[in-house]
Design an enzyme around this catalytic site. Structure first.
Site, short mmCIF file in Angstrom:
data_model
loop_
_atom_site.label_atom_id
_atom_site.label_comp_id
_atom_site.label_asym_id
_atom_site.label_seq_id
_atom_site.Cartn_x
_atom_site.Cartn_y
_atom_site.Cartn_z
N ASN A 46 -7.04 5.92 -4.97
CA ASN A 46 -5.59 6.12 -4.90
C ASN A 46 -4.94 5.23 -5.94
O ASN A 46 -4.85 4.01 -5.76
CB ASN A 46 -5.13 5.76 -3.47
CG ASN A 46 -3.62 5.90 -3.30
OD1 ASN A 46 -2.90 6.23 -4.25
ND2 ASN A 46 -3.14 5.64 -2.10
N ARG A 77 -6.16 10.84 -4.47
CA ARG A 77 -4.84 11.15 -3.95
C ARG A 77 -3.93 11.52 -5.12
O ARG A 77 -3.81 10.75 -6.08
CB ARG A 77 -4.26 9.94 -3.23
CG ARG A 77 -2.87 10.20 -2.76
CD ARG A 77 -2.23 8.99 -2.15
NE ARG A 77 -0.90 9.33 -1.70
CZ ARG A 77 0.13 8.49 -1.74
NH1 ARG A 77 -0.02 7.26 -2.18
NH2 ARG A 77 1.30 8.87 -1.30
N HIS A 126 3.76 12.62 2.09
CA HIS A 126 2.93 12.03 3.17
C HIS A 126 2.11 13.10 3.89
O HIS A 126 1.76 12.95 5.06
CB HIS A 126 3.78 11.32 4.25
CG HIS A 126 4.43 10.06 3.80
ND1 HIS A 126 5.64 9.63 4.34
CD2 HIS A 126 4.06 9.11 2.92
CE1 HIS A 126 5.98 8.48 3.78
NE2 HIS A 126 5.03 8.14 2.91
N ASN A 185 6.28 1.74 4.80
CA ASN A 185 7.32 1.38 3.84
C ASN A 185 8.11 2.62 3.45
O ASN A 185 9.32 2.61 3.37
CB ASN A 185 6.69 0.72 2.60
CG ASN A 185 6.28 -0.70 2.91
OD1 ASN A 185 7.05 -1.46 3.49
ND2 ASN A 185 5.07 -1.06 2.54
N ARG A 221 14.23 2.41 0.47
CA ARG A 221 14.90 3.66 0.08
C ARG A 221 15.95 4.04 1.12
O ARG A 221 15.74 3.86 2.31
CB ARG A 221 13.87 4.79 -0.05
CG ARG A 221 13.08 4.73 -1.31
CD ARG A 221 11.99 5.78 -1.32
NE ARG A 221 10.67 5.15 -1.21
CZ ARG A 221 9.56 5.79 -0.87
NH1 ARG A 221 9.58 7.07 -0.61
NH2 ARG A 221 8.42 5.14 -0.80
N ARG A 275 8.98 -6.42 10.21
CA ARG A 275 8.71 -7.63 11.02
C ARG A 275 9.77 -8.70 10.76
O ARG A 275 10.27 -9.32 11.69
CB ARG A 275 7.33 -8.20 10.67
CG ARG A 275 6.21 -7.43 11.31
CD ARG A 275 4.90 -7.81 10.71
NE ARG A 275 4.82 -7.31 9.33
CZ ARG A 275 3.69 -7.11 8.66
NH1 ARG A 275 2.55 -7.42 9.24
NH2 ARG A 275 3.68 -6.64 7.44
N GLY A 321 5.17 2.68 13.02
CA GLY A 321 4.85 3.52 14.18
C GLY A 321 3.68 2.97 14.98
O GLY A 321 3.66 3.02 16.21
N ASN A 350 2.63 -0.24 15.05
CA ASN A 350 2.70 -1.66 15.47
C ASN A 350 4.00 -2.11 16.10
O ASN A 350 4.00 -3.12 16.82
CB ASN A 350 2.44 -2.56 14.25
CG ASN A 350 1.05 -2.38 13.71
OD1 ASN A 350 0.07 -2.64 14.40
ND2 ASN A 350 0.94 -1.88 12.50
N GLU A 401 -5.53 8.30 6.03
CA GLU A 401 -5.41 9.28 4.94
C GLU A 401 -6.69 9.35 4.11
O GLU A 401 -7.11 10.43 3.70
CB GLU A 401 -4.23 8.90 4.04
CG GLU A 401 -2.90 9.06 4.75
CD GLU A 401 -1.78 8.29 4.07
OE1 GLU A 401 -1.62 7.09 4.39
OE2 GLU A 401 -1.08 8.88 3.24
P1 ADP Z 1 2.82 1.72 3.40
O1 ADP Z 1 3.83 2.80 3.60
O2 ADP Z 1 3.07 0.89 2.17
O3 ADP Z 1 1.38 2.16 3.57
P2 ADP Z 1 2.50 0.52 6.01
O4 ADP Z 1 2.14 1.82 6.64
O5 ADP Z 1 1.47 -0.54 5.98
O6 ADP Z 1 3.12 0.69 4.57
O7 ADP Z 1 3.77 -0.03 6.82
C1 ADP Z 1 4.45 -1.18 6.43
C2 ADP Z 1 5.53 -1.45 7.46
O8 ADP Z 1 4.92 -1.65 8.74
C3 ADP Z 1 6.34 -2.70 7.16
O9 ADP Z 1 7.72 -2.45 7.37
C4 ADP Z 1 5.84 -3.68 8.20
O10 ADP Z 1 6.84 -4.57 8.59
C5 ADP Z 1 5.53 -2.77 9.36
N1 ADP Z 1 4.63 -3.44 10.31
C6 ADP Z 1 3.34 -3.75 10.15
N2 ADP Z 1 2.90 -4.46 11.22
C7 ADP Z 1 3.95 -4.59 12.07
C8 ADP Z 1 4.16 -5.22 13.34
N3 ADP Z 1 3.17 -5.86 13.95
N4 ADP Z 1 5.39 -5.15 13.89
C9 ADP Z 1 6.39 -4.53 13.26
N5 ADP Z 1 6.27 -3.91 12.07
C10 ADP Z 1 5.08 -3.94 11.48
#
Ligand code: ADP
Length: 414
Positions: free
Chosen positions: A7, A91, A180, A209, A239, A282, A330, A332, A382
Protein backbone atom coordinates in the site's frame (compact mmCIF):
# COMPACT_ATOMS: atom_id res chain seq x y z
CA UNK A 1 0.83 -19.58 -1.63
CA UNK A 2 2.55 -16.53 -0.13
CA UNK A 3 1.06 -13.16 -1.06
CA UNK A 4 2.67 -9.77 -0.48
CA UNK A 5 0.32 -6.81 -0.04
CA UNK A 6 1.65 -3.33 -0.76
CA UNK A 7 0.00 0.00 0.00
CA UNK A 8 1.93 3.03 -1.26
CA UNK A 9 1.02 6.49 0.02
CA UNK A 10 2.51 9.82 -1.05
CA UNK A 11 5.67 9.21 1.02
CA UNK A 12 5.13 5.82 2.65
CA UNK A 13 4.97 2.12 1.84
CA UNK A 14 2.99 -0.25 4.06
CA UNK A 15 3.22 -3.99 3.50
CA UNK A 16 2.05 -7.34 4.83
CA UNK A 17 3.02 -10.87 3.87
CA UNK A 18 0.43 -13.66 4.15
CA UNK A 19 0.55 -17.43 3.88
CA UNK A 20 -2.80 -18.07 2.22
CA UNK A 21 -2.74 -21.84 2.89
CA UNK A 22 -2.99 -21.02 6.62
CA UNK A 23 -4.71 -17.63 6.27
CA UNK A 24 -1.82 -16.42 8.45
CA UNK A 25 0.03 -13.12 8.48
CA UNK A 26 3.79 -13.78 8.38
CA UNK A 27 5.17 -10.25 8.49
CA UNK A 28 4.16 -6.60 8.30
CA UNK A 29 5.92 -3.28 8.11
CA UNK A 30 6.07 0.32 7.09
CA UNK A 31 8.57 2.65 5.46
CA UNK A 32 7.90 6.31 6.21
CA UNK A 33 9.33 9.47 4.66
CA UNK A 34 10.34 7.85 1.37
CA UNK A 35 12.45 10.32 -0.63
CA UNK A 36 13.31 12.43 2.42
CA UNK A 37 16.64 12.67 4.23
CA UNK A 38 15.52 10.64 7.24
CA UNK A 39 13.40 7.62 6.33
CA UNK A 40 12.21 5.11 8.89
CA UNK A 41 11.58 1.44 8.20
CA UNK A 42 9.85 -0.92 10.61
CA UNK A 43 9.51 -4.64 9.91
CA UNK A 44 7.59 -6.97 12.23
CA UNK A 45 8.38 -10.68 12.03
CA UNK A 46 7.37 -13.30 14.63
CA UNK A 47 6.38 -10.67 17.18
CA UNK A 48 9.76 -8.90 16.90
CA UNK A 49 10.12 -5.42 15.53
CA UNK A 50 13.17 -4.32 13.53
CA UNK A 51 13.72 -0.65 12.77
CA UNK A 52 16.15 1.16 10.51
CA UNK A 53 16.76 4.83 9.76
CA UNK A 54 18.60 4.26 6.47
CA UNK A 55 17.39 6.75 3.87
CA UNK A 56 15.05 5.25 1.24
CA UNK A 57 15.33 7.35 -1.92
CA UNK A 58 12.27 6.12 -3.82
CA UNK A 59 9.68 3.36 -4.19
CA UNK A 60 12.11 1.14 -6.17
CA UNK A 61 14.59 1.13 -3.32
CA UNK A 62 11.76 0.77 -0.80
CA UNK A 63 10.35 -2.36 -2.44
CA UNK A 64 13.83 -3.90 -2.80
CA UNK A 65 14.45 -3.17 0.88
CA UNK A 66 11.16 -4.84 1.88
CA UNK A 67 12.07 -7.97 -0.10
CA UNK A 68 15.56 -7.99 1.44
CA UNK A 69 14.06 -7.77 4.96
CA UNK A 70 11.58 -10.57 4.27
CA UNK A 71 14.37 -12.90 3.13
CA UNK A 72 16.87 -12.03 5.88
CA UNK A 73 15.08 -11.00 9.09
CA UNK A 74 13.91 -13.76 11.47
CA UNK A 75 15.03 -17.29 12.11
CA UNK A 76 13.92 -18.60 9.73
CA UNK A 77 12.91 -15.51 7.72
CA UNK A 78 9.35 -15.50 6.31
CA UNK A 79 10.71 -16.02 2.78
CA UNK A 80 13.62 -18.32 1.84
CA UNK A 81 13.69 -16.65 -1.55
CA UNK A 82 11.61 -14.01 -3.35
CA UNK A 83 10.57 -16.80 -5.76
CA UNK A 84 8.18 -17.91 -3.02
CA UNK A 85 6.00 -14.83 -3.56
CA UNK A 86 3.04 -16.17 -5.56
CA UNK A 87 1.46 -12.78 -6.17
CA UNK A 88 1.54 -9.13 -5.07
CA UNK A 89 -1.69 -7.30 -4.20
CA UNK A 90 -1.63 -3.52 -4.54
CA UNK A 91 -4.05 -1.10 -3.01
CA UNK A 92 -5.13 1.40 -5.68
CA UNK A 93 -7.34 4.24 -4.51
CA UNK A 94 -9.22 5.16 -7.69
CA UNK A 95 -10.46 2.77 -10.36
CA UNK A 96 -13.00 5.23 -11.80
CA UNK A 97 -15.82 3.51 -13.67
CA UNK A 98 -13.41 1.08 -15.31
CA UNK A 99 -13.00 -1.36 -12.45
CA UNK A 100 -15.81 -2.95 -10.45
CA UNK A 101 -13.50 -5.61 -9.05
CA UNK A 102 -9.82 -6.40 -8.64
CA UNK A 103 -7.70 -6.94 -11.75
CA UNK A 104 -4.45 -8.64 -12.73
CA UNK A 105 -2.16 -5.85 -13.85
CA UNK A 106 -1.12 -5.70 -17.50
CA UNK A 107 -0.27 -2.78 -19.79
CA UNK A 108 -3.94 -2.01 -20.39
CA UNK A 109 -4.78 -2.01 -16.67
CA UNK A 110 -1.77 0.21 -15.93
CA UNK A 111 -2.97 2.67 -18.58
CA UNK A 112 -6.48 2.66 -17.09
CA UNK A 113 -5.09 3.35 -13.59
CA UNK A 114 -3.00 6.16 -15.03
CA UNK A 115 -6.13 7.65 -16.58
CA UNK A 116 -7.70 7.76 -13.12
CA UNK A 117 -4.82 9.91 -11.78
CA UNK A 118 -6.77 13.09 -12.62
CA UNK A 119 -9.56 11.86 -10.32
CA UNK A 120 -7.16 11.07 -7.44
CA UNK A 121 -4.04 13.19 -8.02
CA UNK A 122 -2.78 12.69 -4.46
CA UNK A 123 -3.15 8.91 -4.39
CA UNK A 124 -3.07 7.13 -7.76
CA UNK A 125 0.41 8.38 -8.81
CA UNK A 126 1.90 6.90 -5.61
CA UNK A 127 -0.03 3.65 -6.12
CA UNK A 128 1.28 3.48 -9.69
CA UNK A 129 4.85 4.16 -8.60
CA UNK A 130 4.58 1.29 -6.11
CA UNK A 131 3.13 -1.00 -8.76
CA UNK A 132 5.95 -0.24 -11.18
CA UNK A 133 8.60 -0.66 -8.49
CA UNK A 134 7.20 -4.04 -7.41
CA UNK A 135 6.82 -5.21 -11.01
CA UNK A 136 10.49 -4.33 -11.63
CA UNK A 137 11.62 -6.13 -8.44
CA UNK A 138 9.41 -9.21 -9.01
CA UNK A 139 9.01 -9.38 -12.80
CA UNK A 140 7.92 -13.00 -13.00
CA UNK A 141 5.20 -12.60 -10.40
CA UNK A 142 1.54 -11.67 -11.06
CA UNK A 143 0.53 -8.28 -9.69
CA UNK A 144 -3.09 -7.52 -8.79
CA UNK A 145 -4.69 -4.10 -8.32
CA UNK A 146 -7.43 -3.87 -5.67
CA UNK A 147 -9.43 -0.64 -5.92
CA UNK A 148 -10.94 1.41 -3.07
CA UNK A 149 -13.75 2.47 -5.39
CA UNK A 150 -14.60 -0.90 -6.97
CA UNK A 151 -17.04 -2.09 -4.29
CA UNK A 152 -19.25 0.96 -4.87
CA UNK A 153 -19.56 0.58 -8.63
CA UNK A 154 -22.90 -1.12 -7.89
CA UNK A 155 -24.41 2.20 -6.73
CA UNK A 156 -27.40 3.15 -8.87
CA UNK A 157 -27.36 6.46 -10.81
CA UNK A 158 -29.80 7.97 -8.31
CA UNK A 159 -27.10 7.61 -5.65
CA UNK A 160 -24.00 8.43 -7.69
CA UNK A 161 -25.15 11.37 -9.83
CA UNK A 162 -24.79 14.91 -8.50
CA UNK A 163 -27.69 17.21 -9.31
CA UNK A 164 -25.53 19.36 -11.62
CA UNK A 165 -25.48 19.72 -15.43
CA UNK A 166 -25.33 16.20 -16.82
CA UNK A 167 -22.41 17.17 -19.10
CA UNK A 168 -20.21 17.37 -15.99
CA UNK A 169 -20.68 13.64 -15.58
CA UNK A 170 -20.52 12.65 -19.25
CA UNK A 171 -17.58 14.86 -20.20
CA UNK A 172 -15.63 15.15 -16.96
CA UNK A 173 -16.59 11.98 -15.04
CA UNK A 174 -17.84 14.10 -12.12
CA UNK A 175 -19.97 11.75 -10.04
CA UNK A 176 -19.89 10.07 -6.65
CA UNK A 177 -17.51 7.08 -6.48
CA UNK A 178 -17.18 6.15 -2.80
CA UNK A 179 -13.96 5.06 -1.10
CA UNK A 180 -12.75 2.67 1.66
CA UNK A 181 -14.40 -0.06 -0.44
CA UNK A 182 -12.07 -2.83 0.70
CA UNK A 183 -12.82 -2.13 4.35
CA UNK A 184 -16.59 -1.92 3.84
CA UNK A 185 -16.52 -5.12 1.76
CA UNK A 186 -14.44 -6.95 4.40
CA UNK A 187 -16.75 -6.08 7.31
CA UNK A 188 -19.87 -6.75 5.21
CA UNK A 189 -18.57 -10.26 4.41
CA UNK A 190 -17.77 -10.85 8.10
CA UNK A 191 -21.21 -9.56 9.10
CA UNK A 192 -22.87 -11.95 6.64
CA UNK A 193 -20.98 -14.84 8.28
CA UNK A 194 -21.78 -13.67 11.81
CA UNK A 195 -25.46 -13.10 11.07
CA UNK A 196 -25.73 -16.39 9.15
CA UNK A 197 -27.31 -14.46 6.29
CA UNK A 198 -25.45 -14.47 2.95
CA UNK A 199 -26.98 -11.26 1.60
CA UNK A 200 -27.76 -9.00 4.57
CA UNK A 201 -29.01 -5.42 4.67
CA UNK A 202 -26.32 -3.41 6.43
CA UNK A 203 -25.11 0.05 7.27
CA UNK A 204 -21.33 -0.02 7.69
CA UNK A 205 -19.30 2.82 9.19
CA UNK A 206 -15.55 2.99 8.69
CA UNK A 207 -14.42 5.52 11.30
CA UNK A 208 -10.65 6.10 11.23
CA UNK A 209 -8.70 9.19 10.27
CA UNK A 210 -10.84 9.08 7.15
CA UNK A 211 -14.49 8.26 7.83
CA UNK A 212 -17.22 6.91 5.57
CA UNK A 213 -20.60 5.21 5.77
CA UNK A 214 -21.99 2.66 3.32
CA UNK A 215 -25.46 1.32 2.69
CA UNK A 216 -25.63 -2.33 1.61
CA UNK A 217 -28.93 -3.81 0.40
CA UNK A 218 -29.18 -7.59 0.01
CA UNK A 219 -25.39 -7.79 0.08
CA UNK A 220 -24.91 -5.13 -2.63
CA UNK A 221 -23.51 -1.64 -1.98
CA UNK A 222 -26.11 0.94 -3.01
CA UNK A 223 -24.87 4.16 -1.41
CA UNK A 224 -21.82 5.68 0.23
CA UNK A 225 -21.03 8.93 2.00
CA UNK A 226 -17.83 9.83 0.07
CA UNK A 227 -18.14 11.37 -3.37
CA UNK A 228 -15.92 12.41 -6.26
CA UNK A 229 -13.15 12.54 -3.66
CA UNK A 230 -12.81 11.35 -0.06
CA UNK A 231 -13.62 14.90 1.15
CA UNK A 232 -17.40 14.44 1.03
CA UNK A 233 -19.52 12.82 3.71
CA UNK A 234 -18.87 12.30 7.40
CA UNK A 235 -16.71 14.58 9.53
CA UNK A 236 -13.16 13.15 9.73
CA UNK A 237 -9.86 13.69 11.54
CA UNK A 238 -8.80 16.69 9.45
CA UNK A 239 -11.35 16.69 6.59
CA UNK A 240 -14.58 18.63 6.82
CA UNK A 241 -16.92 16.16 5.15
CA UNK A 242 -20.15 17.73 3.83
CA UNK A 243 -20.27 21.52 3.71
CA UNK A 244 -22.26 24.06 1.75
CA UNK A 245 -20.13 24.59 -1.41
CA UNK A 246 -21.04 28.29 -1.25
CA UNK A 247 -18.69 28.58 1.77
CA UNK A 248 -15.83 28.27 -0.73
CA UNK A 249 -17.12 31.14 -2.92
CA UNK A 250 -17.82 33.22 0.17
CA UNK A 251 -14.23 32.78 1.44
CA UNK A 252 -12.72 33.34 -1.98
CA UNK A 253 -14.73 36.56 -2.41
CA UNK A 254 -13.34 37.77 0.89
CA UNK A 255 -9.77 37.22 -0.32
CA UNK A 256 -8.78 33.76 0.89
CA UNK A 257 -6.76 32.02 -1.86
CA UNK A 258 -8.42 28.92 -3.31
CA UNK A 259 -5.41 26.74 -2.51
CA UNK A 260 -5.60 27.76 1.15
CA UNK A 261 -9.30 26.94 1.29
CA UNK A 262 -8.59 23.52 -0.21
CA UNK A 263 -5.81 22.63 2.24
CA UNK A 264 -7.91 23.94 5.14
CA UNK A 265 -10.85 21.71 4.21
CA UNK A 266 -8.54 18.71 3.75
CA UNK A 267 -5.95 19.17 6.48
CA UNK A 268 -7.19 21.63 9.09
CA UNK A 269 -10.89 20.87 9.45
CA UNK A 270 -12.83 18.00 11.01
CA UNK A 271 -11.92 17.01 14.58
CA UNK A 272 -8.75 19.11 14.42
CA UNK A 273 -10.41 22.24 13.09
CA UNK A 274 -13.38 22.23 15.42
CA UNK A 275 -11.60 21.15 18.61
CA UNK A 276 -8.36 23.06 18.04
CA UNK A 277 -6.76 20.16 19.95
CA UNK A 278 -5.90 17.30 17.62
CA UNK A 279 -7.07 15.18 14.71
CA UNK A 280 -6.79 12.16 17.01
CA UNK A 281 -10.08 11.28 18.69
CA UNK A 282 -8.31 10.06 21.83
CA UNK A 283 -6.88 13.55 22.41
CA UNK A 284 -10.22 15.21 21.68
CA UNK A 285 -12.05 12.88 24.10
CA UNK A 286 -9.47 13.62 26.80
CA UNK A 287 -9.75 17.38 26.26
CA UNK A 288 -13.56 17.18 26.40
CA UNK A 289 -13.38 15.27 29.69
CA UNK A 290 -11.08 17.99 31.03
CA UNK A 291 -13.66 20.63 30.19
CA UNK A 292 -12.73 21.92 26.72
CA UNK A 293 -15.94 23.30 25.21
CA UNK A 294 -14.57 23.17 21.66
CA UNK A 295 -13.52 19.54 22.08
CA UNK A 296 -17.02 18.66 23.33
CA UNK A 297 -18.52 20.47 20.32
CA UNK A 298 -16.26 18.52 17.96
CA UNK A 299 -17.47 15.23 19.46
CA UNK A 300 -21.11 16.34 19.25
CA UNK A 301 -20.79 17.34 15.58
CA UNK A 302 -18.98 14.09 14.74
CA UNK A 303 -21.72 11.95 16.32
CA UNK A 304 -24.54 14.10 14.93
CA UNK A 305 -23.28 13.72 11.36
CA UNK A 306 -22.75 9.96 11.70
CA UNK A 307 -26.34 9.61 12.99
CA UNK A 308 -27.67 11.64 10.05
CA UNK A 309 -26.07 9.26 7.56
CA UNK A 310 -27.34 6.20 9.45
CA UNK A 311 -30.85 7.66 9.41
CA UNK A 312 -30.63 8.46 5.70
CA UNK A 313 -29.32 5.01 4.82
CA UNK A 314 -31.95 3.26 6.94
CA UNK A 315 -34.52 4.88 4.70
CA UNK A 316 -32.94 3.10 1.70
CA UNK A 317 -33.31 -0.38 3.23
CA UNK A 318 -36.43 -2.57 3.51
CA UNK A 319 -35.15 -3.54 6.96
CA UNK A 320 -31.70 -3.39 8.57
CA UNK A 321 -29.94 -6.54 9.80
CA UNK A 322 -27.05 -4.70 11.42
CA UNK A 323 -25.13 -1.48 11.80
CA UNK A 324 -21.42 -2.28 11.70
CA UNK A 325 -18.67 -0.04 13.12
CA UNK A 326 -15.01 -0.41 12.19
CA UNK A 327 -11.75 1.58 11.81
CA UNK A 328 -9.68 2.93 14.70
CA UNK A 329 -12.59 4.93 16.16
CA UNK A 330 -15.33 2.35 15.47
CA UNK A 331 -13.24 -0.45 16.94
CA UNK A 332 -11.92 1.39 20.00
CA UNK A 333 -13.95 4.39 21.08
CA UNK A 334 -16.56 3.26 23.60
CA UNK A 335 -17.57 6.92 24.04
CA UNK A 336 -18.11 7.70 20.34
CA UNK A 337 -20.02 4.46 19.73
CA UNK A 338 -22.32 5.41 22.59
CA UNK A 339 -22.74 9.00 21.38
CA UNK A 340 -23.68 7.82 17.88
CA UNK A 341 -25.95 4.91 18.75
CA UNK A 342 -27.75 6.25 21.84
CA UNK A 343 -29.41 8.82 19.62
CA UNK A 344 -30.95 6.10 17.47
CA UNK A 345 -33.42 4.46 19.87
CA UNK A 346 -36.30 5.83 17.81
CA UNK A 347 -34.98 3.78 14.88
CA UNK A 348 -34.90 0.55 16.91
CA UNK A 349 -31.29 0.56 18.09
CA UNK A 350 -30.99 -0.35 21.78
CA UNK A 351 -27.37 -0.04 22.89
CA UNK A 352 -26.18 -2.35 25.69
CA UNK A 353 -23.68 -0.27 27.76
CA UNK A 354 -21.91 -3.38 29.12
CA UNK A 355 -21.49 -4.97 25.70
CA UNK A 356 -20.32 -1.65 24.32
CA UNK A 357 -17.65 -1.31 27.04
CA UNK A 358 -15.26 -3.60 25.24
CA UNK A 359 -12.42 -3.72 22.70
CA UNK A 360 -10.57 -6.58 21.08
CA UNK A 361 -9.54 -8.28 17.88
CA UNK A 362 -12.73 -10.35 17.52
CA UNK A 363 -16.11 -8.98 16.35
CA UNK A 364 -18.74 -8.35 19.06
CA UNK A 365 -22.36 -7.24 19.25
CA UNK A 366 -23.02 -4.07 21.27
CA UNK A 367 -26.83 -3.95 21.30
CA UNK A 368 -29.32 -5.69 23.63
CA UNK A 369 -30.79 -9.05 22.62
CA UNK A 370 -34.22 -7.42 22.03
CA UNK A 371 -32.82 -4.54 19.91
CA UNK A 372 -34.79 -4.34 16.64
CA UNK A 373 -31.61 -3.36 14.78
CA UNK A 374 -28.37 -4.91 16.04
CA UNK A 375 -25.05 -3.07 16.07
CA UNK A 376 -21.66 -4.75 15.80
CA UNK A 377 -18.01 -3.87 16.12
CA UNK A 378 -16.08 -5.75 13.43
CA UNK A 379 -12.34 -5.06 13.21
CA UNK A 380 -11.40 -4.46 9.59
CA UNK A 381 -8.60 -6.20 7.69
CA UNK A 382 -8.21 -4.59 4.29
CA UNK A 383 -4.84 -6.23 3.61
CA UNK A 384 -6.23 -9.73 4.15
CA UNK A 385 -9.00 -9.06 1.63
CA UNK A 386 -6.45 -7.69 -0.86
CA UNK A 387 -4.39 -10.87 -0.34
CA UNK A 388 -7.47 -13.07 -0.85
CA UNK A 389 -8.43 -11.27 -4.07
CA UNK A 390 -4.85 -11.60 -5.30
CA UNK A 391 -4.63 -15.32 -4.51
CA UNK A 392 -8.00 -15.94 -6.14
CA UNK A 393 -7.11 -14.13 -9.36
CA UNK A 394 -3.69 -15.79 -9.51
CA UNK A 395 -5.24 -19.23 -9.01
CA UNK A 396 -7.96 -18.53 -11.56
CA UNK A 397 -5.24 -17.38 -13.96
CA UNK A 398 -7.65 -14.60 -14.86
CA UNK A 399 -6.43 -11.99 -17.26
CA UNK A 400 -8.54 -9.32 -15.72
CA UNK A 401 -11.55 -8.86 -13.50
CA UNK A 402 -14.96 -8.09 -14.90
CA UNK A 403 -15.28 -4.53 -16.19
CA UNK A 404 -17.96 -2.23 -14.91
CA UNK A 405 -20.76 -1.19 -17.19
CA UNK A 406 -20.13 2.46 -17.77
CA UNK A 407 -22.77 5.04 -18.31
CA UNK A 408 -20.36 7.85 -19.19
CA UNK A 409 -20.27 8.46 -22.91
CA UNK A 410 -23.72 6.96 -23.43
CA UNK A 411 -26.82 9.09 -23.66
CA UNK A 412 -27.96 7.79 -20.24
CA UNK A 413 -30.51 10.14 -18.74
CA UNK A 414 -29.89 12.67 -21.48
P1 ADP B 1 -6.49 5.33 9.40
O1 ADP B 1 -7.76 5.83 8.82
O2 ADP B 1 -5.33 6.26 9.21
O3 ADP B 1 -6.18 3.87 9.09
P2 ADP B 1 -7.24 4.35 12.02
O4 ADP B 1 -8.26 3.42 11.47
O5 ADP B 1 -6.07 3.74 12.71
O6 ADP B 1 -6.73 5.40 10.98
O7 ADP B 1 -8.01 5.29 13.07
C1 ADP B 1 -7.38 6.36 13.70
C2 ADP B 1 -8.37 6.97 14.67
O8 ADP B 1 -8.76 5.99 15.63
C3 ADP B 1 -7.80 8.14 15.44
O9 ADP B 1 -8.74 9.20 15.50
C4 ADP B 1 -7.61 7.57 16.83
O10 ADP B 1 -7.78 8.54 17.81
C5 ADP B 1 -8.76 6.58 16.91
N1 ADP B 1 -8.51 5.61 17.98
C6 ADP B 1 -7.60 4.63 18.02
N2 ADP B 1 -7.63 4.01 19.23
C7 ADP B 1 -8.58 4.64 19.97
C8 ADP B 1 -9.08 4.49 21.30
N3 ADP B 1 -8.61 3.56 22.11
N4 ADP B 1 -10.06 5.33 21.71
C9 ADP B 1 -10.52 6.29 20.89
N5 ADP B 1 -10.11 6.48 19.63
C10 ADP B 1 -9.14 5.68 19.17
Amino acid sequence: MKILVINCGSSSIKFKLFDMARDAQLASGLIERVGERHSRSVVNVNGHSHTSDEPIADYDQGVREILRSLTTIGDPPPLQSTDEVGGVGHRVVHGGETFCESAVVDAEVLAAIEKCCELAPLHNPANLAGLRAAAAALPGCPHVAVFDTAYFQTMPPAAYLYPVPHEWYVERRIRRYGFHGTSHRYVALRAAELLGKPTPNLITLHLGNGCSAACIRAGVAIDQSMGLTPLEGLMMGTRSGDIDPAIIFHLERSGVPLEEIRTTLEKRSGLLGLSGVSRDLRDVERAAEQGSVRARLALDVFAHRARKYIGAFLSELPQCDAIVLTGGIGENSVMMRRMILEGLTVLGVSLDPQRNDRRGPEPFCITRAQSRVSAWVIPTNEELLIARDTAELVQRGAGRGRRAETLAGTPHGA
